[in-house]
Design a protein around this motif. Structure first.
Motif, mmCIF file in Angstrom:
data_model
loop_
_atom_site.group_PDB
_atom_site.id
_atom_site.type_symbol
_atom_site.label_atom_id
_atom_site.label_comp_id
_atom_site.label_asym_id
_atom_site.label_seq_id
_atom_site.Cartn_x
_atom_site.Cartn_y
_atom_site.Cartn_z
ATOM 1 N N MET A 1 0.856 -1.215 0.000
ATOM 2 C CA MET A 1 0.000 0.000 0.000
ATOM 3 C C MET A 1 0.881 1.250 0.000
ATOM 4 N N THR A 2 0.466 2.236 -0.729
ATOM 5 C CA THR A 2 1.233 3.483 -0.844
ATOM 6 C C THR A 2 1.083 4.360 0.396
ATOM 7 N N ASP A 3 2.098 5.169 0.685
ATOM 8 C CA ASP A 3 1.898 6.130 1.775
ATOM 9 C C ASP A 3 1.616 7.527 1.223
ATOM 10 N N LYS A 4 1.315 7.583 -0.064
ATOM 11 C CA LYS A 4 0.929 8.877 -0.654
ATOM 12 C C LYS A 4 -0.502 9.218 -0.258
ATOM 13 N N ILE A 5 -0.809 10.525 -0.291
ATOM 14 C CA ILE A 5 -2.192 10.965 -0.079
ATOM 15 C C ILE A 5 -2.989 10.560 -1.321
ATOM 16 N N ARG A 6 -4.067 9.833 -1.097
ATOM 17 C CA ARG A 6 -4.851 9.343 -2.251
ATOM 18 C C ARG A 6 -6.072 10.244 -2.477
ATOM 19 N N ILE A 7 -6.194 10.681 -3.706
ATOM 20 C CA ILE A 7 -7.222 11.690 -4.028
ATOM 21 C C ILE A 7 -8.253 11.125 -5.000
ATOM 22 N N GLY A 8 -9.513 11.518 -4.769
ATOM 23 C CA GLY A 8 -10.576 11.248 -5.731
ATOM 24 C C GLY A 8 -11.094 12.582 -6.224
ATOM 25 N N THR B 1 -10.136 19.564 -15.007
ATOM 26 C CA THR B 1 -9.039 19.125 -15.874
ATOM 27 C C THR B 1 -8.003 20.221 -16.144
ATOM 28 N N SER B 2 -8.404 21.497 -16.015
ATOM 29 C CA SER B 2 -7.427 22.548 -16.344
ATOM 30 C C SER B 2 -6.728 23.118 -15.110
ATOM 31 N N LYS B 3 -7.357 23.040 -13.945
ATOM 32 C CA LYS B 3 -6.703 23.566 -12.734
ATOM 33 C C LYS B 3 -6.261 22.439 -11.787
ATOM 34 N N HIS B 4 -7.197 21.645 -11.329
ATOM 35 C CA HIS B 4 -6.883 20.682 -10.260
ATOM 36 C C HIS B 4 -5.887 19.602 -10.697
ATOM 37 N N LEU B 5 -6.203 18.919 -11.797
ATOM 38 C CA LEU B 5 -5.363 17.767 -12.147
ATOM 39 C C LEU B 5 -3.934 18.161 -12.537
ATOM 40 N N PRO B 6 -3.741 19.199 -13.378
ATOM 41 C CA PRO B 6 -2.352 19.558 -13.705
ATOM 42 C C PRO B 6 -1.541 19.959 -12.468
ATOM 43 N N SER B 7 -2.180 20.631 -11.502
ATOM 44 C CA SER B 7 -1.439 21.046 -10.298
ATOM 45 C C SER B 7 -1.181 19.852 -9.383
ATOM 46 N N LEU B 8 -2.151 18.978 -9.221
ATOM 47 C CA LEU B 8 -1.943 17.794 -8.375
ATOM 48 C C LEU B 8 -0.851 16.903 -8.972
ATOM 49 N N ALA B 9 -0.774 16.876 -10.313
ATOM 50 C CA ALA B 9 0.216 16.014 -10.975
ATOM 51 C C ALA B 9 1.647 16.440 -10.643
ATOM 52 N N LYS B 10 1.812 17.688 -10.200
ATOM 53 C CA LYS B 10 3.162 18.177 -9.873
ATOM 54 C C LYS B 10 3.558 17.864 -8.437
ATOM 55 N N LEU B 11 2.643 17.305 -7.660
ATOM 56 C CA LEU B 11 2.941 17.064 -6.244
ATOM 57 C C LEU B 11 3.338 15.601 -6.025
ATOM 58 N N PRO B 12 4.605 15.367 -5.653
ATOM 59 C CA PRO B 12 5.046 13.975 -5.502
ATOM 60 C C PRO B 12 4.364 13.239 -4.343
ATOM 61 N N GLN B 13 3.801 14.011 -3.413
ATOM 62 C CA GLN B 13 3.222 13.367 -2.225
ATOM 63 C C GLN B 13 1.783 12.894 -2.408
ATOM 64 N N VAL B 14 1.225 13.060 -3.626
ATOM 65 C CA VAL B 14 -0.160 12.623 -3.842
ATOM 66 C C VAL B 14 -0.277 11.716 -5.065
ATOM 67 N N GLU B 15 -1.378 10.974 -5.103
ATOM 68 C CA GLU B 15 -1.743 10.267 -6.336
ATOM 69 C C GLU B 15 -3.252 10.362 -6.503
ATOM 70 N N VAL B 16 -3.688 10.517 -7.734
ATOM 71 C CA VAL B 16 -5.126 10.622 -7.993
ATOM 72 C C VAL B 16 -5.597 9.235 -8.431
ATOM 73 N N ALA B 17 -6.465 8.654 -7.593
ATOM 74 C CA ALA B 17 -6.784 7.233 -7.758
ATOM 75 C C ALA B 17 -8.239 6.984 -8.148
ATOM 76 N N ALA B 18 -9.069 8.051 -8.149
ATOM 77 C CA ALA B 18 -10.485 7.838 -8.489
ATOM 78 C C ALA B 18 -11.040 9.063 -9.205
#
Ligand SMILES: NC(=O)c1ccc[n+]([C@@H]2O[C@H](COP(=O)([O-])OP(=O)(O)OC[C@H]3O[C@@H](n4cnc5c(N)ncnc54)[C@H](O)[C@@H]3O)[C@@H](O)[C@H]2O)c1
Length: 366
Positions: A1-8, A17-34
């Protein structure tokens, strides 16, 4: 299991798609899973581009909230669903970043705040204009008293012809209103934050539906259909605060003005003034002379929330939000503050509808 913050993420249209996802993609401490959207293809496309290898795709947000591995949910759906989805997400044990405006009514916004307090889960609202260099710098000047006592503010959200013609922006039921709730909300949030004043006592407002009736109008995003234009095209409010300070709020998508200024504030204090106009302009009196000083942002000013290299306001918003979750600190945009914005906007609509000044009691402030 990952210790990253998991985001839906729920709602994969423009802002998702133009604000949230591109910015979250730059954060190594998170992953978007849903990913969830009423339109499955939108969710699937975003999952493919931004999701983990095993990212899940949903069309019903309630299914997404059943995933106990998710820590955080971003709500990017039209305004009328913010409260329902946010409250459900908080109750499902997720921290929530909800897009602006907080909700379409102050009662809904209160339910969201109550749910956050009850569950102990964090809630923030997407006011990314606070993270612009000019906003961050001006906030610091206000904090250290450079403007003195700020007793007049102008919250400006003025467009000449930029009516959003996609999505559901002209639909009163789904959005709760027009430019006032859509972009006036940003300008008012900025102004209250700078003044650090969340105690409104009275609100007088007017709303108009004038240019919205025009056919084949010039418009940044193509002519609107007047038959579908069910919200105001401009709105103006006069707000008095408990300490006597006064704010004027001006919001339009279509207005015959040369003063197009969006998500801007003007502040007038006893020691100085500030205008977000063509950059940031400070003014006042020194050595018996009036001065005007244009602030250059070529070199980053030292500010208390400092932006990292090449960080956009949206990136900074996402980073500080995720840091608040990880470090268990208060988010920069507090739900109590966004609730006051909602109450004032609602009072402007109410004042316009009744022709009366609306008096906000003790409960209006947080
Ligand atoms: N922070 C900003 O500056 C900013 C800018 C634009 C929009 N917004 C806000 O973002 C929100 C969305 O605006 P947008 O421009 O992205 O709209 P949009 O119409 O482009 O996207 C909304 C998406 O939500 C989906 N959706 C609707 N109801 C849903 C539900 N119940 N469950 C799952 N998906 C659902 C729609 O299918 C659509 O894909 C609004 O609240 C708006 O005010 C904020």
């Amino acid at each position: 299991m990952t210790d990253k913050i998991r985001i839906g993420i729920i709602g994969l249209g423009g802002i998702g798609t133009s604000k949230h996802l591109p910015s979250l993609a730059k954060l190594p401490q998170v992953e978007v899973a849903a990913f969830c959207d009423l339109v499955e293809e939108k969710a699937a496309k975003a999952a493919k581009e931004y999701g983990t290898a095993d990212a899940k795709v949903y069309t019903d947000y309630r299914r997404l909230l059943e995933d106990s591995s998710l820590d955080v949910v971003h709500v990017c759906t039209p305004n009328s669903s913010h409260a329902e989805i946010t409250v459900a997400a908080l109750e499902a044990g997720k921290h929530v970043m909800c897009e602006k405006p907080m909700a379409i009514s102050s009662a809904d916004a209160e339910r969201m705040l109550d749910a956050s307090r009850r569950t102990g889960k964090k809630l923030t609202i997407g006011y990314q204009n606070r993270f612009r260099p000019d906003s961050l710098y001006l906030k610091q000047l206000c904090e250290i008293g450079e403007l003195g006592d700020i007793y007049f503010g102008r919250a400006l959200a003025l467009r000449r012809r930029a009516v959003p013609t996609w999505g559901v922006f002209l639909d009163k039921e789904l959005q709760g209103g027009g430019p006032l709730i859509d972009i006036g909300t940003h300008a008012l949030d900025l102004t209250l934050w700078m003044m650090d004043n969340y105690k409104p006592v009275s609100v007088t407002g007017s709303v108009f539906h004038k240019l919205g009736s025009t056919r084949n109008a010039a418009n940044l995003w193509g002519s609107w259909d007047p038959d579908q234009f069910h919200v105001e095209d401009s709105a103006f409010g006069f707000i008095k605060m408990e300490n006597g300070a006064t704010i004027s709020l001006e919001a339009s998508w279509a207005l015959n003005t040369l003063e197009a200024r969006e998500a801007k504030t003007t502040l007038c204090g006893t020691k100085g003034g500030a205008d977000m106009n063509d950059g940031l302009r400070l003014n006042g009196e020194r050595f018996s002379r009036l001065y005007e000083h244009k602030v250059s942002f070529d070199t980053a000013p030292v500010v208390f929330y400092s932006a990292q290299k090449d960080e956009t306001p949206a990136d900074m918003e996402a980073r500080l939000w995720i840091e608040a979750v990880i470090n268990d600190t208060e988010p920069v945009v507090k739900p109590e503050q966004a609730l006051v914005v909602s109450r004032i906007l609602e009072a402007i609509y109410e004042s316009a509808a009744t022709g009366k000044t609306i008096y906000l009691g003790e409960s209006a402030s947080q």
